[in-house]
Design a protein around this motif. Structure first.
Motif, short mmCIF file in Angstrom:
data_model
loop_
_atom_site.label_atom_id
_atom_site.label_comp_id
_atom_site.label_asym_id
_atom_site.label_seq_id
_atom_site.Cartn_x
_atom_site.Cartn_y
_atom_site.Cartn_z
N ASP B 24 0.84 -1.21 0.00
CA ASP B 24 0.00 0.00 0.00
C ASP B 24 0.87 1.26 0.00
OD1 ASP B 24 -2.17 -1.63 0.03
OD2 ASP B 24 -2.74 -1.25 2.12
N THR B 30 -1.36 4.65 0.73
CA THR B 30 -1.27 5.22 2.07
C THR B 30 0.10 5.84 2.23
OG1 THR B 30 -1.65 4.84 4.43
CG2 THR B 30 -0.41 3.14 3.27
N GLU B 34 0.17 8.57 7.57
CA GLU B 34 -1.20 8.13 7.78
C GLU B 34 -1.24 6.88 8.67
OE1 GLU B 34 -3.56 7.98 4.16
OE2 GLU B 34 -4.85 6.45 5.06
#
Lengths: 460, 460
Positions: B24, B30, B34
């Motif tokens: 990810d 992301t 985050e």
């Protein structure tokens, strides 16, 4: 080596080195059989007064000697120990010979295997004459508690041989054999060597394998050699480690740098002993232990030895305590109470001390100090007075040798006086008419330098 | 991994692996910032009920996350842990963050150096979120005695997380972080991992350096990792040992031969737990410990741990005993009486046991057994009944894990049920609605086979 006063009869090997005997053998001036007979006769004549031997093996010795002679005649030469009579401490297994460990616990015990060091002795052609007296289970530096009685000092049989390899030291010092095996857990080779005026070498930890040797304290136990001079110790050491310049580094034996290690950091010493040994060392520079290191080394040694010794004897302590010598029993029972946390801390201290002491070797190859701070006490003595202060004899005997067991460093003791030096002389010779030992310590791998120093001092 | 019942809220990392998070991150779905925010929010939301964290470091975590993002954007990729939020057991030093060791003795203590494993974490780009709850001084497998209170099991907060790395296990199991560091002296990574339904890996002795980790028992202490699945443990392990197939042998991960080790030789087990784990193991062959080995392993573990733990705490025991948790104090005081001879014998037993247990691996690469013989007990419980017999909870928790600390063997626990398996199902799943762990053990150097088995079982 200095020899005992003439009032004490000595045997045929007093003042005769393994090296010289080897020449005599090879040049036909003697035979292994003749040497074995001389040793056996000497034991028969001298041992009643000294109790150096627990057991002799005339048949085995003469057979081994005949074989050695046959081999030499047939052109097979096994090296420097070929045909040389040797005594073996009665803690080291010789197949077929009783092994008592100095204790009633093992009366009647006959091992069926040789210890690894005995196998090496045989491979080197040595002739095993018999088993020498040990302090019970090697648990004592005085040499005067054994199921078969104390071994005695050839310089004065009322005095301790020192221990625990007391029989081996007395046998060599009295000239019954030119060489003997011993074990050294806190000084058990070096202490009796020093008190009896001979040379004794405790190699680096595990340099001579201890398989087949009854344990006292596994991480402190060393097998060592006792002989008339340092050169003979080196010959034997090389044979026992099956090397020609391997373990001793094979390094150039250039002139080693020697420092005097002030022994006051370890224990008080008889000032006459310290002065005589200091003079014999020829050391110009001096180093000192870091503050507290002496006390920490002693505490570390005592704790490790106590716990490990009791671990070995737990079954006998529970099952047949009455078979122990009373003093040994008392000491084992006290040791049984040492808590595990102290052992763990001692093992950690040992790791911490190694690099700290290692720094003393920064600018020197060899540290010199007395082997023992006092001369041989009377048998049975447990307290004495030094400079007006009471000291414990056992603690005194161990004080200068046990640090090198904690650290596993090679350590050699040689008679501190010049060979044949004046008995009772003021400097560099025996004190009170009794011998003193100069101890030389090095790092593993630097053994050649240790023996270079010993040879240089013997010549000077 | 099986996830806690829906009645318990879980955080953003439940069911998300480090491997998936890494994808990810690299594919722009992301950012490390985050992920760090999600972790901090999850801790804020969930931790009041679970007490998995002693301390969180929002500023440090966000700064590390921003740096990780900047590096990734700039083309610097530090590997699988880059940008991943991690919890660190509060026995492991993180420079600048308080380290309590779970004890009032260290309230206010802030180390100024990172532990070696934390240095490695940082070099690997990981983002340290905070310090996780430990049983006081890691001296207890229950995880319910700590200066800041017990860590709680996400599957049922009235139950133990297990310990001593209870906070790390609860934090991962509840999805607050995807990865955590722990320590394991007798099972302290594997026990809470099993009780909380996650994976936990204790590598071979000394594979991950323990510098900067507060000691419990030096010769038994291991640093380990906790994560949602075995693959994440392997990723972290490789980063912490700075290897790409080094320590784990780099050997072909061919199909490993697995044997079931009958756990009855170690301790009685809840038959439902044993049955579920046995089924999950897929092992066709079975091996048994030699007679007496189980008892000897337990006695060896207890003796070594007792003596070494008291050696660490001697000063605090003498100087400020009142600062210890009362149960920890009682246990340390009892341990202080264990005699050194027993420690020495335990260390000898350890040497004897190693080749004996090694023979079990003769025809197999991996031994399988439950990680823990029971499911998570209620917090505070010290005795329970199993098949009508009273058993001690602490002894039960440690029984299947501590042998591998004595022997220093790599041991991994994975949730015994298939991922998402039926809660309370009859075979291969949680028992009593609580997770159980399948433990896999191998020889050092065969770690790749261990993880091959885990991967195969996860697929099946």
């Amino acid at each position: 080596m200095p020899t005992p006063p003439e009032s004490i009869k000595t045997g045929p090997f007093a003042g005769r080195t393994v090296a010289a005997l080897g020449q005599d053998l090879r040049e036909g001036r003697t035979t292994a059989t003749e040497l074995a007979r001389q040793a056996l006769d000497a034991v028969a004549g001298l041992d009643p007064a000294l109790n150096a031997f627990v057991n002799v093996d005339p048949a085995g010795a003469l057979e081994a000697a005949r074989r050695a002679d046959g081999e030499l005649a047939g052109g097979t030469d096994r090296g420097p120990l070929h045909g040389i009579p040797v005594g073996v401490k009665d803690l080291i297994m010789v197949a077929g010979l009783p092994a008592t460990m100095g204790s009633r616990h093992f009366s009647g015990y006959v091992p069926d295997h040789d210890a690894a060091c005995v196998t090496r002795l045989r491979q080197a052609g040595a002739v095993i004459v018999g088993k020498t007296t040990t302090h019970e289970f090697a648990y004592g530096p005085t040499g005067d508690r054994s199921a078969t009685g104390p071994s005695r000092n050839p310089w004065n049989p009322a005095r301790m041989s020192g221990g625990s390899s007391g029989g081996s030291a007395a046998a060599v010092a009295a000239g019954m054999v030119p060489l003997a095996l011993g074990t050294d857990t806190g000084g058990s080779v070096r202490i009796p060597s020093a008190l009896c005026g001979i040379a004794g070498f405790k190699p680096a930890y595990d340099a001579i394998p201890s398989d087949g040797v009854f344990p006292l304290s596994r991480t402190l136990d060393h097998v060592g050699v006792l002989a008339g001079d340092a050169r003979d110790c080196l010959l034997a050491y090389r044979c026992l480690t099956a090397q020609d310049g391997g373990h001793d580094g094979g390094q150039e034996a250039c002139r080693a740098r020697v420092a005097w290690l002030d022994p006051a950091g370890l224990f008080p010493g008889d000032s006459r002993v310290v002065r005589a040994v200091r003079a014999a060392s020829g050391a110009e520079e001096e180093v000192r232990l870091p503050a507290d290191a002496g006390g920490e080394l002693r505490e570390t040694y005592t704790t490790i030895q106590s716990c490990e010794a009791v671990a070995v004897h737990a079954g006998r302590l529970a099952g047949a305590p009455e078979l122990f010598d009373s003093e040994v029993l008392d000491r084992l029972r006290a040791a049984a109470d040492v808590p595990g946390r102290r052992y763990v801390r001692a093992m950690a201290a040992r790791e911490r001390l190694a690099p700290m002491i290692g720094e003393l070797f920064g600018r020197h190859d060899v540290l010199a100090l007395p082997a023992v701070p006092i001369t041989a006490p009377l048998i049975g003595l447990r307290e004495t007075v030094l400079d007006g202060e009471k000291i414990a004899v056992r603690a005194a005997l161990l004080a200068f040798t046990s640090p090198w067991n904690v650290l596993g460093l090679p350590a050699l003791t040689v008679p501190a006086g010049p060979v044949g030096g004046p008995v009772g002389g003021p400097v560099g010779g025996p004190v009170d008419g009794l011998p003193v030992g100069l101890q030389l310590v090095c790092r593993p791998g630097h053994e050649a330098l240790l023996f270079e120093v010993a040879a240089r001092l013997a010549r000077s």
